[in-house]
Design a protein around this motif. Structure first.
Motif, PDB file in Angstrom:
ATOM      1  N   ALA A 188       0.808  -1.213   0.000  1.00 29.17           N
ATOM      2  CA  ALA A 188       0.000   0.000   0.000  1.00 29.17           C
ATOM      3  C   ALA A 188       0.845   1.268   0.000  1.00 29.17           C
ATOM      4  O   ALA A 188       0.308   2.360  -0.097  1.00 29.17           O
ATOM      5  N   MET A 189       2.149   1.149   0.089  1.00 27.86           N
ATOM      6  CA  MET A 189       3.006   2.323   0.244  1.00 27.86           C
ATOM      7  C   MET A 189       3.073   3.137  -1.046  1.00 27.86           C
ATOM      8  O   MET A 189       3.131   2.602  -2.153  1.00 27.86           O
ATOM      9  N   ARG A 190       3.058   4.480  -0.864  1.00 21.99           N
ATOM     10  CA  ARG A 190       3.141   5.387  -2.002  1.00 21.99           C
ATOM     11  C   ARG A 190       4.387   6.253  -1.965  1.00 21.99           C
ATOM     12  O   ARG A 190       4.880   6.670  -2.998  1.00 21.99           O
ATOM     13  N   ARG A 191       4.886   6.559  -0.772  1.00 18.63           N
ATOM     14  CA  ARG A 191       5.987   7.507  -0.674  1.00 18.63           C
ATOM     15  C   ARG A 191       6.928   7.079   0.452  1.00 18.63           C
ATOM     16  O   ARG A 191       6.482   6.741   1.555  1.00 18.63           O
ATOM     17  N   VAL A 192       8.228   7.112   0.172  1.00 22.29           N
ATOM     18  CA  VAL A 192       9.261   6.824   1.159  1.00 22.29           C
ATOM     19  C   VAL A 192      10.242   7.992   1.158  1.00 22.29           C
ATOM     20  O   VAL A 192      10.791   8.346   0.103  1.00 22.29           O
ATOM     21  N   ARG A 193      10.451   8.554   2.324  1.00 26.79           N
ATOM     22  CA  ARG A 193      11.389   9.667   2.457  1.00 26.79           C
ATOM     23  C   ARG A 193      12.493   9.262   3.427  1.00 26.79           C
ATOM     24  O   ARG A 193      12.223   8.945   4.587  1.00 26.79           O
ATOM     25  N   VAL A 194      13.727   9.272   2.966  1.00 22.49           N
ATOM     26  CA  VAL A 194      14.882   8.873   3.761  1.00 22.49           C
ATOM     27  C   VAL A 194      15.698  10.112   4.094  1.00 22.49           C
ATOM     28  O   VAL A 194      16.064  10.883   3.199  1.00 22.49           O
ATOM     29  N   VAL A 195      15.984  10.310   5.361  1.00 26.35           N
ATOM     30  CA  VAL A 195      16.767  11.464   5.825  1.00 26.35           C
ATOM     31  C   VAL A 195      17.960  10.932   6.621  1.00 26.35           C
ATOM     32  O   VAL A 195      17.783  10.236   7.628  1.00 26.35           O
ATOM     33  N   LEU A 196      19.158  11.247   6.166  1.00 28.31           N
ATOM     34  CA  LEU A 196      20.391  10.845   6.842  1.00 28.31           C
ATOM     35  C   LEU A 196      21.122  12.103   7.304  1.00 28.31           C
ATOM     36  O   LEU A 196      21.435  12.976   6.486  1.00 28.31           O
ATOM     37  N   ILE A 197      21.398  12.182   8.590  1.00 24.94           N
ATOM     38  CA  ILE A 197      22.140  13.310   9.155  1.00 24.94           C
ATOM     39  C   ILE A 197      23.487  12.772   9.615  1.00 24.94           C
ATOM     40  O   ILE A 197      23.568  11.996  10.570  1.00 24.94           O
ATOM     41  N   LEU A 198      24.537  13.179   8.927  1.00 28.49           N
ATOM     42  CA  LEU A 198      25.883  12.685   9.198  1.00 28.49           C
ATOM     43  C   LEU A 198      26.809  13.849   9.497  1.00 28.49           C
ATOM     44  O   LEU A 198      26.625  14.956   8.994  1.00 28.49           O
ATOM     45  N   ARG A 199      27.802  13.576  10.308  1.00 27.68           N
ATOM     46  CA  ARG A 199      28.747  14.629  10.647  1.00 27.68           C
ATOM     47  C   ARG A 199      29.751  14.873   9.526  1.00 27.68           C
ATOM     48  O   ARG A 199      30.022  16.015   9.161  1.00 27.68           O
ATOM     49  N   ASN A 200      30.304  13.794   8.973  1.00 30.41           N
ATOM     50  CA  ASN A 200      31.369  13.903   7.988  1.00 30.41           C
ATOM     51  C   ASN A 200      30.955  13.292   6.663  1.00 30.41           C
ATOM     52  O   ASN A 200      30.193  12.317   6.613  1.00 30.41           O
ATOM     53  N   TYR A 201      31.493  13.858   5.581  1.00 29.69           N
ATOM     54  CA  TYR A 201      31.230  13.314   4.259  1.00 29.69           C
ATOM     55  C   TYR A 201      31.788  11.904   4.073  1.00 29.69           C
ATOM     56  O   TYR A 201      31.148  11.067   3.433  1.00 29.69           O
ATOM     57  N   PRO A 202      32.989  11.572   4.593  1.00 32.83           N
ATOM     58  CA  PRO A 202      33.489  10.202   4.415  1.00 32.83           C
ATOM     59  C   PRO A 202      32.546   9.129   4.949  1.00 32.83           C
ATOM     60  O   PRO A 202      32.523   8.005   4.428  1.00 32.83           O
ATOM     61  N   ALA A 203      31.769   9.451   5.999  1.00 35.78           N
ATOM     62  CA  ALA A 203      30.804   8.469   6.499  1.00 35.78           C
ATOM     63  C   ALA A 203      29.774   8.133   5.434  1.00 35.78           C
ATOM     64  O   ALA A 203      29.337   6.981   5.307  1.00 35.78           O
ATOM     65  N   LEU A 204      29.387   9.141   4.627  1.00 37.56           N
ATOM     66  CA  LEU A 204      28.431   8.903   3.553  1.00 37.56           C
ATOM     67  C   LEU A 204      29.011   7.956   2.518  1.00 37.56           C
ATOM     68  O   LEU A 204      28.318   7.058   2.027  1.00 37.56           O
ATOM     69  N   SER A 205      30.298   8.133   2.192  1.00 30.86           N
ATOM     70  CA  SER A 205      30.914   7.240   1.214  1.00 30.86           C
ATOM     71  C   SER A 205      30.997   5.812   1.731  1.00 30.86           C
ATOM     72  O   SER A 205      30.999   4.864   0.949  1.00 30.86           O
ATOM     73  N   ALA A 206      31.060   5.636   3.055  1.00 25.64           N
ATOM     74  CA  ALA A 206      31.112   4.288   3.623  1.00 25.64           C
ATOM     75  C   ALA A 206      29.768   3.579   3.503  1.00 25.64           C
ATOM     76  O   ALA A 206      29.706   2.376   3.242  1.00 25.64           O
ATOM     77  N   TYR A 207      28.680   4.315   3.712  1.00 24.55           N
ATOM     78  CA  TYR A 207      27.352   3.703   3.697  1.00 24.55           C
ATOM     79  C   TYR A 207      26.678   3.771   2.325  1.00 24.55           C
ATOM     80  O   TYR A 207      25.608   3.195   2.137  1.00 24.55           O
ATOM     81  N   ALA A 208      27.273   4.500   1.356  1.00 20.96           N
ATOM     82  CA  ALA A 208      26.616   4.733   0.065  1.00 20.96           C
ATOM     83  C   ALA A 208      26.287   3.455  -0.689  1.00 20.96           C
ATOM     84  O   ALA A 208      25.191   3.349  -1.253  1.00 20.96           O
ATOM     85  N   PRO A 209      27.176   2.445  -0.766  1.00 21.20           N
ATOM     86  CA  PRO A 209      26.801   1.241  -1.525  1.00 21.20           C
ATOM     87  C   PRO A 209      25.556   0.548  -0.992  1.00 21.20           C
ATOM     88  O   PRO A 209      24.701   0.115  -1.767  1.00 21.20           O
ATOM     89  N   ALA A 210      25.438   0.427   0.329  1.00 22.99           N
ATOM     90  CA  ALA A 210      24.252  -0.213   0.901  1.00 22.99           C
ATOM     91  C   ALA A 210      23.007   0.623   0.633  1.00 22.99           C
ATOM     92  O   ALA A 210      21.932   0.079   0.331  1.00 22.99           O
ATOM     93  N   LEU A 211      23.143   1.949   0.732  1.00 23.11           N
ATOM     94  CA  LEU A 211      22.004   2.825   0.463  1.00 23.11           C
ATOM     95  C   LEU A 211      21.594   2.747  -0.994  1.00 23.11           C
ATOM     96  O   LEU A 211      20.400   2.674  -1.323  1.00 23.11           O
ATOM     97  N   ARG A 212      22.584   2.740  -1.904  1.00 27.24           N
ATOM     98  CA  ARG A 212      22.270   2.670  -3.332  1.00 27.24           C
ATOM     99  C   ARG A 212      21.568   1.364  -3.679  1.00 27.24           C
ATOM    100  O   ARG A 212      20.638   1.345  -4.495  1.00 27.24           O
ATOM    101  N   ARG A 213      21.999   0.276  -3.076  1.00 28.40           N
ATOM    102  CA  ARG A 213      21.399  -1.025  -3.379  1.00 28.40           C
ATOM    103  C   ARG A 213      19.908  -1.036  -3.058  1.00 28.40           C
ATOM    104  O   ARG A 213      19.089  -1.533  -3.833  1.00 28.40           O
TER     105      ARG A 213
END
Length: 652
Positions: free
Chosen positions: A460-485
């Motif tokens: 039944a889902m129509r909309r998914v909104r994901v909000v990630l609050i990170l301190r450093n940009y390198p942390a985003l590069s660490a989690y990006a593959p799992a998020l992209r998948r």
């Protein structure tokens, strides 16, 4: 003689060994009634989990045989809007209104005064009181039950100190039950040990307070009576002081500063102190044994269940950016629910004795056949360098891999799974997943589960909104593959609109000179995007096409209430469109049947499929999310079909 007259009750000598145990039992009755009320409140959730067969999931980690896996084609995976099933009947509009009233009355958390602010995480704006309004009310009710049991019944605390001692004994079973990891406790109470931990701590504090009063009163009686030297000679007194010493070890090692700096000291002190206290208190008074024996039996049962959950497996460890270590445990691909955590012991480095909780960031493959062909079997964890153990683990993996992202093999022991979301996110039409700091691991697991279920069977889902609050940009590069998948899998669902908003609170961590890039799954860099002006009034700075077409990155700390309000507004707009299309459809059907072309106006309580919110991160972030949900007007919440909330606080 049986026929001899008895003196009036006020003239009889006070017998503390007859009267005081009665008030100890009264306290047991009061606490049992409270736990029964909690179990009653959890009954609808239990019934719902039985109906959806979720009650069978999330108890034992295992490896499936793989025969049920089937890769879905593009045509099967893309669920159109016309194929969306009906909304779950659980969220009736009147119940949604009363649920919103309940949230308003219970979720609010008081902020601490400015001069009492401690250092808070970058994803938070201020510090908050550790307890919500509802939790404060529970503590006050606890005190209200404890004080009458301490003072009523004609007790004279100047001549006997037994009453607080019996009250301390009566709290022993509840202190233990509220910390138990046994599945039976979670099923009956509807909450896992981590969500009852705050009540476990407060019950332990009141037990310690009664023990202090008990020992202080008897010491005062002995000293003022001129027999203070008996405190060191009396065997019963020495046994009591020994039990109290073990209790002090447990309480002092439970202080937050000790848990944060030396968690293993806290853990070992808890175990050894508990065993020593039980032995000493059993010798101190025979009245403790009716409380001690059930605890020993229940603790044995708890250990049996935990041993059944232990698994010894091979694992691959990779040192990623920003001190993040990825742990991929092989030969385990089912038996957990999204958002659950496990306790991990890694035989790598010098701290192999320690065990720590880590959240599972991927969905089980057995319940998501659409994922089987594209993913390796196993269980994925991320450990961010936030303490001695995680830092030592990251350094050990870096040393073994010679500073590259090469995988290192190690043996691990896992214990779990435990915890998990208190709401079923797939039952809502709109979902907000919000994380701060290490809470991103919980959101990754929940998103992966949602994406797999929607791509496999729709929903039944129509909309998914994901909000990630990170301190450093390198942390985003660490989690990006799992998020992209997960986002790529969610993109197969034509009926679901997914957006991702990433906030970096430390802009200086961005790569120089003025471009950024995200690593692909194979470790190479994706396309770079120039930075725009960091004007907060403009749209997000740039899109991250390496993640999805609906991803934005912004360089400031967001306002949590604004994020919740925006998600609520999106849900309201979607429901208005659905109601409008529904009314047009009814109008056309009426005209086809020759009926009147009029339609009934929408009522103020007309609602949709609801808004589900899952938030994970530091306690201050969780408090901000709770306050934002508590501030939603009940009528507005009912119009969208209700607001469901689950929070995970990542703190020791």
């Amino acid at each position: 003689m049986s026929g001899a007259p008895l003196p009036p009750s006020h003239l009889r000598p006070y017998n503390s060994y007859v009267v005081d145990p009665q008030y100890g039992r009264y306290l047991v009755y009061a606490y049992s009634a409270g736990l029964a009320a909690l179990a009653l409140c959890a009954t609808p959730t239990l019934v719902r989990r039985i109906q959806t067969q979720r009650i069978l999931q999330g108890w034992l980690l295992c490896e499936s045989n793989g025969t049920a896996y089937r890769s879905l084609g593009k045509e099967e995976s893309a669920i159109s809007a016309s194929q969306r099933p009906a909304l779950a009947p659980r969220r009736l509009r009147p119940l949604a209104y009363h649920q919103a009233l309940f949230h308003t009355a219970t979720l609010y958390t008081l902020p601490l005064p400015r001069f009492l602010h401690r250092k808070v995480q970058d994803c938070c704006r201020r510090a908050y009181f550790p307890l919500t309004v509802a939790q404060c009310a529970v503590v006050l009710v606890y005190v209200a039950a404890l004080i009458p049991c301490l003072l009523l019944g004609g007790v004279d605390l100047s001549t006997t100190g037994n009453r607080p001692g019996f009250l301390a004994l009566s709290q022993l079973p509840f202190v233990f039950v509220l910390s138990s990891k046994a599945p039976l406790v979670e099923v009956i109470l509807g909450k896992s040990y981590d969500r009852l931990n705050w009540l476990h701590r407060w019950t332990g504090r009141f037990l310690f307070l009664m023990a202090v009063v008990h020992g202080s009163l008897w010491s005062h009686i002995y000293i003022t009576g001129g027999i203070g030297d008996q405190l060191s000679k009396n065997i019963k007194a020495r046994q009591g002081y020994t039990a109290f010493a073990f209790l002090c070890v447990i309480v002092l090692s439970s202080l937050r500063i000790v848990r944060k700096v030396a968690y293993q000291v806290f853990w070992a002190s808890h175990i050894l102190g508990f065993v020593g206290f039980i032995i000493a208190i059993s010798y101190h008074t025979p009245y403790s044994r009716p409380f001690v024996y059930p605890i020993i039996a229940f603790y044995t049962l708890d250990l049996v269940f935990r041993l059944l959950r232990y698994r010894v497996r091979d694992a691959s460890l990779i040192a990623l950016a920003d001190g993040v270590t990825m742990i991929h445990v092989h030969d385990i691909d089912s038996g957990w629910r999204a958002g659950q955590h496990i306790w991990v012991r890694v035989f790598s480095g010098s701290r192999f004795i320690e065990t720590h909780p880590l959240t599972i960031t991927n969905a089980p493959l057995t319940s998501l056949p659409a994922l089987a062909s594209s993913r390796p079997r196993g269980l994925t964890l991320y450990a961010h360098s936030a303490g001695d153990w995680t830092r030592a683990l990251h350094q050990a993996v870096q040393s073994d891999s010679e500073g590259t992202e090469k995988a290192c093999a190690s043996r691990v022991i896992v214990d779990g799974p435990y915890g998990g979301p208190s709401i079923d996110l797939e039952e809502f039409e709109d979902v907000l997943l919000l994380s701060g700091g290490s809470g991103v691991t919980f959101i990754l697991g929940a998103l992966d589960d949602l994406a797999g279920r929607l791509a496999t069977a729709g929903g039944a889902m129509r909309r998914v909104r994901v909000v990630l609050i990170l301190r450093n940009y390198p942390a985003l590069s660490a989690y990006a593959p799992a998020l992209r998948r997960s986002l790529d899998l969610l993109a197969k669902c034509a009926a679901v609109h997914a957006t991702t908003h990433i906030y970096i609170t430390n802009p200086s961590s961005l790569p120089a000179p003025s471009h950024v890039s995200l690593p692909d799954d194979d470790g190479s860099s994706g396309p770079a995007f120039p930075l725009a002006s960091p004007d907060r009034t403009t749209p997000p700075l740039f899109g991250l096409d390496t993640l999805s077409a609906h991803t934005s990155l912004t360089l400031y700390r967001p306002d949590i209430r604004t994020l919740v309000r925006e998600s609520l507004a999106d849900a309201s707009a979607s429901n208005a469109e659905m109601n409008k299309s529904s009314s047009h459809s009814s109008l056309e059907k009426g005209q086809e049947r020759g009926g009147s072309p009029t339609s009934a106006p929408l009522t103020p309580m007309a609602g949709g499929g609801g808004l589900g919110i899952a938030a994970a991160g530091p306690p201050a972030l969780v408090a901000e999310v709770r306050n934002a949900v508590a501030a939603i007007e009940p009528v507005r919440a009912a119009r969208v079909g209700g607001v469901g909330l689950h929070t995970e606080g990542f703190a020791l």
